[in-house]
Design a protein around this motif. Structure first.
Motif, PDB file in Angstrom:
ATOM      1  N   ALA A 240       0.805  -1.227   0.000  1.00  0.00           N
ATOM      2  CA  ALA A 240       0.000   0.000   0.000  1.00  0.00           C
ATOM      3  C   ALA A 240       0.835   1.271   0.000  1.00  0.00           C
ATOM      4  CB  ALA A 240      -0.948  -0.006   1.202  1.00  0.00           C
ATOM      5  N   ASN A 241       2.070   1.192   0.475  1.00  0.00           N
ATOM      6  CA  ASN A 241       2.891   2.409   0.484  1.00  0.00           C
ATOM      7  C   ASN A 241       3.766   2.526  -0.770  1.00  0.00           C
ATOM      8  OD1 ASN A 241       4.531   0.296   1.151  1.00  0.00           O
ATOM      9  ND2 ASN A 241       5.799   1.431   2.577  1.00  0.00           N
ATOM     10  N   GLY A 242       3.617   1.591  -1.706  1.00  0.00           N
ATOM     11  CA  GLY A 242       4.350   1.693  -2.971  1.00  0.00           C
ATOM     12  C   GLY A 242       3.667   2.666  -3.917  1.00  0.00           C
ATOM     13  N   ASN A 243       4.251   2.846  -5.102  1.00  0.00           N
ATOM     14  CA  ASN A 243       3.691   3.805  -6.075  1.00  0.00           C
ATOM     15  C   ASN A 243       2.260   3.447  -6.465  1.00  0.00           C
ATOM     16  OD1 ASN A 243       6.093   5.487  -6.727  1.00  0.00           O
ATOM     17  ND2 ASN A 243       6.943   3.493  -7.276  1.00  0.00           N
ATOM     18  N   LEU A 244       2.054   2.186  -6.823  1.00  0.00           N
ATOM     19  CA  LEU A 244       0.725   1.773  -7.283  1.00  0.00           C
ATOM     20  C   LEU A 244      -0.265   1.744  -6.120  1.00  0.00           C
ATOM     21  CD1 LEU A 244      -0.967   0.807  -9.689  1.00  0.00           C
ATOM     22  CD2 LEU A 244      -0.255  -1.537  -9.167  1.00  0.00           C
ATOM     23  N   GLY A 245       0.197   1.271  -4.956  1.00  0.00           N
ATOM     24  CA  GLY A 245      -0.675   1.173  -3.792  1.00  0.00           C
ATOM     25  C   GLY A 245      -1.203   2.537  -3.376  1.00  0.00           C
TER      26      GLY A 245
ATOM     27  N   VAL B 223       1.137  -2.706   5.248  1.00  0.00           N
ATOM     28  CA  VAL B 223       2.517  -2.269   4.958  1.00  0.00           C
ATOM     29  C   VAL B 223       3.492  -2.833   6.004  1.00  0.00           C
ATOM     30  CG1 VAL B 223       1.904  -0.103   3.801  1.00  0.00           C
ATOM     31  CG2 VAL B 223       2.127  -0.127   6.278  1.00  0.00           C
ATOM     32  N   ARG B 224       4.778  -2.827   5.649  1.00  0.00           N
ATOM     33  CA  ARG B 224       5.784  -3.260   6.633  1.00  0.00           C
ATOM     34  C   ARG B 224       6.061  -2.163   7.644  1.00  0.00           C
ATOM     35  NH1 ARG B 224      10.555  -6.152   3.230  1.00  0.00           N
ATOM     36  NH2 ARG B 224      10.331  -4.352   1.836  1.00  0.00           N
ATOM     37  N   ASP B 225       5.979  -0.886   7.167  1.00  0.00           N
ATOM     38  CA  ASP B 225       6.323   0.232   8.054  1.00  0.00           C
ATOM     39  C   ASP B 225       5.173   1.235   8.085  1.00  0.00           C
ATOM     40  OD1 ASP B 225       7.317   2.380   9.367  1.00  0.00           O
ATOM     41  OD2 ASP B 225       8.978   2.773   7.975  1.00  0.00           O
TER      42      ASP B 225
ATOM     43  N   ILE C 276      -1.164  -6.511  -4.578  1.00  0.00           N
ATOM     44  CA  ILE C 276      -0.209  -5.945  -5.542  1.00  0.00           C
ATOM     45  C   ILE C 276       0.994  -6.881  -5.574  1.00  0.00           C
ATOM     46  CG2 ILE C 276       1.339  -3.996  -5.989  1.00  0.00           C
ATOM     47  CD1 ILE C 276      -0.853  -2.131  -5.031  1.00  0.00           C
ATOM     48  N   SER C 277       1.455  -7.214  -6.763  1.00  0.00           N
ATOM     49  CA  SER C 277       2.545  -8.186  -6.909  1.00  0.00           C
ATOM     50  C   SER C 277       3.755  -7.732  -6.101  1.00  0.00           C
ATOM     51  CB  SER C 277       2.909  -8.354  -8.379  1.00  0.00           C
ATOM     52  OG  SER C 277       3.147  -7.099  -8.961  1.00  0.00           O
ATOM     53  N   ALA C 278       4.518  -8.723  -5.602  1.00  0.00           N
ATOM     54  CA  ALA C 278       5.673  -8.441  -4.743  1.00  0.00           C
ATOM     55  C   ALA C 278       6.858  -7.954  -5.580  1.00  0.00           C
ATOM     56  CB  ALA C 278       6.055  -9.710  -3.990  1.00  0.00           C
TER      57      ALA C 278
ATOM     58  N   LEU D  84       4.147  -2.993 -19.262  1.00  0.00           N
ATOM     59  CA  LEU D  84       5.138  -2.186 -18.525  1.00  0.00           C
ATOM     60  C   LEU D  84       4.619  -0.775 -18.278  1.00  0.00           C
ATOM     61  CD1 LEU D  84       8.523  -3.248 -20.195  1.00  0.00           C
ATOM     62  CD2 LEU D  84       7.427  -4.152 -18.139  1.00  0.00           C
ATOM     63  N   TYR D  85       4.962  -0.233 -17.100  1.00  0.00           N
ATOM     64  CA  TYR D  85       4.542   1.129 -16.754  1.00  0.00           C
ATOM     65  C   TYR D  85       5.308   2.158 -17.586  1.00  0.00           C
ATOM     66  CZ  TYR D  85       3.320  -1.031 -12.160  1.00  0.00           C
ATOM     67  OH  TYR D  85       2.833  -1.809 -11.144  1.00  0.00           O
ATOM     68  N   MET D  86       4.595   3.197 -18.033  1.00  0.00           N
ATOM     69  CA  MET D  86       5.285   4.341 -18.669  1.00  0.00           C
ATOM     70  C   MET D  86       6.301   4.946 -17.711  1.00  0.00           C
ATOM     71  SD  MET D  86       2.101   6.402 -20.328  1.00  0.00           S
ATOM     72  CE  MET D  86       1.003   5.589 -21.489  1.00  0.00           C
TER      73      MET D  86
HETATM   74  N1  NAP Z   1       4.583  -3.341 -14.913  1.00  0.00           N
HETATM   75  C1  NAP Z   1       5.707  -2.697 -14.602  1.00  0.00           C
HETATM   76  O1  NAP Z   1       6.304  -1.966 -15.406  1.00  0.00           O
HETATM   77  C2  NAP Z   1       6.266  -2.839 -13.220  1.00  0.00           C
HETATM   78  C3  NAP Z   1       7.401  -2.110 -12.860  1.00  0.00           C
HETATM   79  C4  NAP Z   1       7.877  -2.221 -11.564  1.00  0.00           C
HETATM   80  C5  NAP Z   1       7.235  -3.065 -10.665  1.00  0.00           C
HETATM   81  N2  NAP Z   1       6.150  -3.762 -11.057  1.00  0.00           N
HETATM   82  C6  NAP Z   1       5.404  -4.661 -10.143  1.00  0.00           C
HETATM   83  O2  NAP Z   1       4.272  -3.920  -9.721  1.00  0.00           O
HETATM   84  C7  NAP Z   1       4.263  -3.804  -8.290  1.00  0.00           C
HETATM   85  C8  NAP Z   1       3.750  -2.431  -7.909  1.00  0.00           C
HETATM   86  O3  NAP Z   1       4.573  -1.432  -8.496  1.00  0.00           O
HETATM   87  P1  NAP Z   1       5.028  -0.180  -7.648  1.00  0.00           P
HETATM   88  O4  NAP Z   1       5.588   0.792  -8.613  1.00  0.00           O
HETATM   89  O5  NAP Z   1       3.963   0.236  -6.716  1.00  0.00           O
HETATM   90  O6  NAP Z   1       6.222  -0.830  -6.786  1.00  0.00           O
HETATM   91  P2  NAP Z   1       6.909  -0.203  -5.478  1.00  0.00           P
HETATM   92  O7  NAP Z   1       6.650   1.259  -5.403  1.00  0.00           O
HETATM   93  O8  NAP Z   1       8.323  -0.687  -5.481  1.00  0.00           O
HETATM   94  O9  NAP Z   1       6.110  -0.887  -4.278  1.00  0.00           O
HETATM   95  C9  NAP Z   1       6.363  -2.190  -3.869  1.00  0.00           C
HETATM   96  C10 NAP Z   1       5.630  -2.424  -2.566  1.00  0.00           C
HETATM   97  O10 NAP Z   1       5.886  -3.762  -2.138  1.00  0.00           O
HETATM   98  C11 NAP Z   1       6.112  -3.709  -0.729  1.00  0.00           C
HETATM   99  N3  NAP Z   1       6.880  -4.856  -0.265  1.00  0.00           N
HETATM  100  C12 NAP Z   1       8.070  -5.287  -0.736  1.00  0.00           C
HETATM  101  N4  NAP Z   1       8.477  -6.356  -0.017  1.00  0.00           N
HETATM  102  C13 NAP Z   1       7.518  -6.582   0.920  1.00  0.00           C
HETATM  103  C14 NAP Z   1       7.365  -7.535   1.956  1.00  0.00           C
HETATM  104  N5  NAP Z   1       8.283  -8.497   2.185  1.00  0.00           N
HETATM  105  N6  NAP Z   1       6.260  -7.483   2.723  1.00  0.00           N
HETATM  106  C15 NAP Z   1       5.315  -6.531   2.519  1.00  0.00           C
HETATM  107  N7  NAP Z   1       5.408  -5.591   1.559  1.00  0.00           N
HETATM  108  C16 NAP Z   1       6.506  -5.612   0.775  1.00  0.00           C
HETATM  109  C17 NAP Z   1       6.888  -2.430  -0.552  1.00  0.00           C
HETATM  110  O11 NAP Z   1       6.912  -2.084   0.800  1.00  0.00           O
HETATM  111  P3  NAP Z   1       8.229  -1.470   1.515  1.00  0.00           P
HETATM  112  O12 NAP Z   1       8.108   0.019   1.392  1.00  0.00           O
HETATM  113  O13 NAP Z   1       8.127  -1.958   2.910  1.00  0.00           O
HETATM  114  O14 NAP Z   1       9.443  -2.007   0.797  1.00  0.00           O
HETATM  115  C18 NAP Z   1       6.068  -1.502  -1.429  1.00  0.00           C
HETATM  116  O15 NAP Z   1       4.914  -1.076  -0.766  1.00  0.00           O
HETATM  117  C19 NAP Z   1       5.702  -4.087  -7.872  1.00  0.00           C
HETATM  118  O16 NAP Z   1       5.727  -4.636  -6.572  1.00  0.00           O
HETATM  119  C20 NAP Z   1       6.167  -5.073  -8.910  1.00  0.00           C
HETATM  120  O17 NAP Z   1       5.758  -6.409  -8.602  1.00  0.00           O
HETATM  121  C21 NAP Z   1       5.640  -3.660 -12.299  1.00  0.00           C
END
Ligand code: NAP
Length: 274
Positions: free
Chosen positions: A7-12, A32-34, A69-71, A138-140
């Motif tokens: 949830a704290n990632g970009n997509l979340g 979230v972890r934090d 959301i995928s890991a 893939l994301y822009m």
């Molecule tokens: N289609 C594409 O072009 C593309 C590109 C990049 C990624 N992706 C995939 O799409 C997902 C979402 O993208 P995004 O940009 O939002 O990625 P992101 O900003 O890197 O976010 C990833 C999230 O996963 C969490 N996470 C990682 N390890 C974890 C764990 N062990 N337990 C709980 N949470 C954990 C992170 O939390 P923390 O802050 O605690 O690390 C963060 O909230 C990615 O995770 C990846 O699988 C797709």
């Protein structure tokens, strides 16, 4: 109750911002972890780690819908983490999982993350939980990471050959996810999420008024190693460029337009604002 992993990632975070326009903050649980990373959004926050099944079970208590959301972890570790999320959802009797995976996943794909997405989709299907899969191209927004300082140099070297990619806006995906999570009619559906057109890297360079050369994978590997990036990430990126050359991200589908009820952001528009 809707819970969101990553949830704290970009997509979340982007998805939560769209969800807040559609439902009350009290209906949203950020997993979230934090927890400190969620201070900017007024939603419930629960702490869990994909590696810790008990923490996921505690976080999913009372949850009806889960956005998984995928890991970011890859390979066996990524499969274990994503399977833990599905196991906890099943144990907590979550009614519906919305999972973000990879476009047109195939066991034969070059791109490693696709195998992970396929394994998770299978785990969700065999859990019997109602599902919706958004399979993303893939994301822009990752283009600047691919380019480094290519715009300043006027030339871009990347091992993408003539492969095409249907780049899609991560913000559009977030809006589509919020729609899926708050509307009826998406039960047991699979959506292939792409931009409206696929582009080669040479096309992309042309749109930015720079030149492009294809280079061997070793160019990318050396650059990433020089930046001290982990071996796991380097091999994932190499598998991704192999996938790009094999047109694994070239599919163009209308599902995103259907979910948004409008045209998705065009790649030209995105690039013009870079
Ligand atoms: N289609 C594409 O072009 C593309 C590109 C990049 C990624 N992706 C995939 O799409 C997902 C979402 O993208 P995004 O940009 O939002 O990625 P992101 O900003 O890197 O976010 C990833 C999230 O996963 C969490 N996470 C990682 N390890 C974890 C764990 N062990 N337990 C709980 N949470 C954990 C992170 O939390 P923390 O802050 O605690 O690390 C963060 O909230 C990615 O995770 C990846 O699988 C797709």
């Amino acid at each position: 109750m809707i819970a969101i992993t990553g949830a704290n990632g970009n997509l979340g975070k982007a998805t939560i911002r769209f969800l807040l326009k559609k439902t009350k903050p009290g209906n949203i649980i950020a997993v979230v972890r934090d927890p400190a990373t969620m201070h900017d959004l007024n939603v419930q926050v629960r702490k869990a780690d994909y590696e810790n099944l008990d923490s996921l079970n505690a976080a999913f208590k009372g949850v009806d819908k889960l956005l998984q959301i995928s890991a970011t972890s890859m390979g066996e570790g990524g499969i274990r983490q994503e399977t833990n999320v599905v196991r906890a959802a099943l144990q907590q009797e979550v009614k519906h999982i919305v999972y973000t995976g990879s476009i047109k996943p195939s066991a034969l794909a070059n791109f490693y993350a696709t195998h992970q997405a396929l394994a998770t989709e299978r785990a969700i299907l065999s859990s019997g939980i109602t599902y919706t899969f958004l399979r993303n191209s893939l994301y822009m927004e990752i283009i600047p990471l691919f380019m480094g300082n290519a715009i300043e140099r006027g030339h871009w070297e990347y091992p993408a050959g003539n492969g095409k990619v249907s780049f899609v806006s991560r913000l559009d995906i977030a809006e589509a996810l919020a729609n899926v999570l708050t509307e009826k009619g998406h039960e047991n559906k699979i959506y292939e999420i792409s931009g409206g057109k696929a582009y080669t890297f040479a096309d992309t360079a042309r749109l930015l008024n720079i030149s492009y050369s294809d280079v061997p994978n070793a160019y990318l590997e050396k650059g990433m190693a020089a930046a001290h990036l982990p071996e796991e990430l380097i091999s994932c990126m190499v598998s991704m460029v192999d996938g790009i050359r094999a047109n694994e991200f070239a599919y163009v589908e209308k599902d995103l337009e259907y979910l948004l009820r409008r045209r998705p952001l065009s790649f030209e528009n995105y690039l013009s604002n870079l």
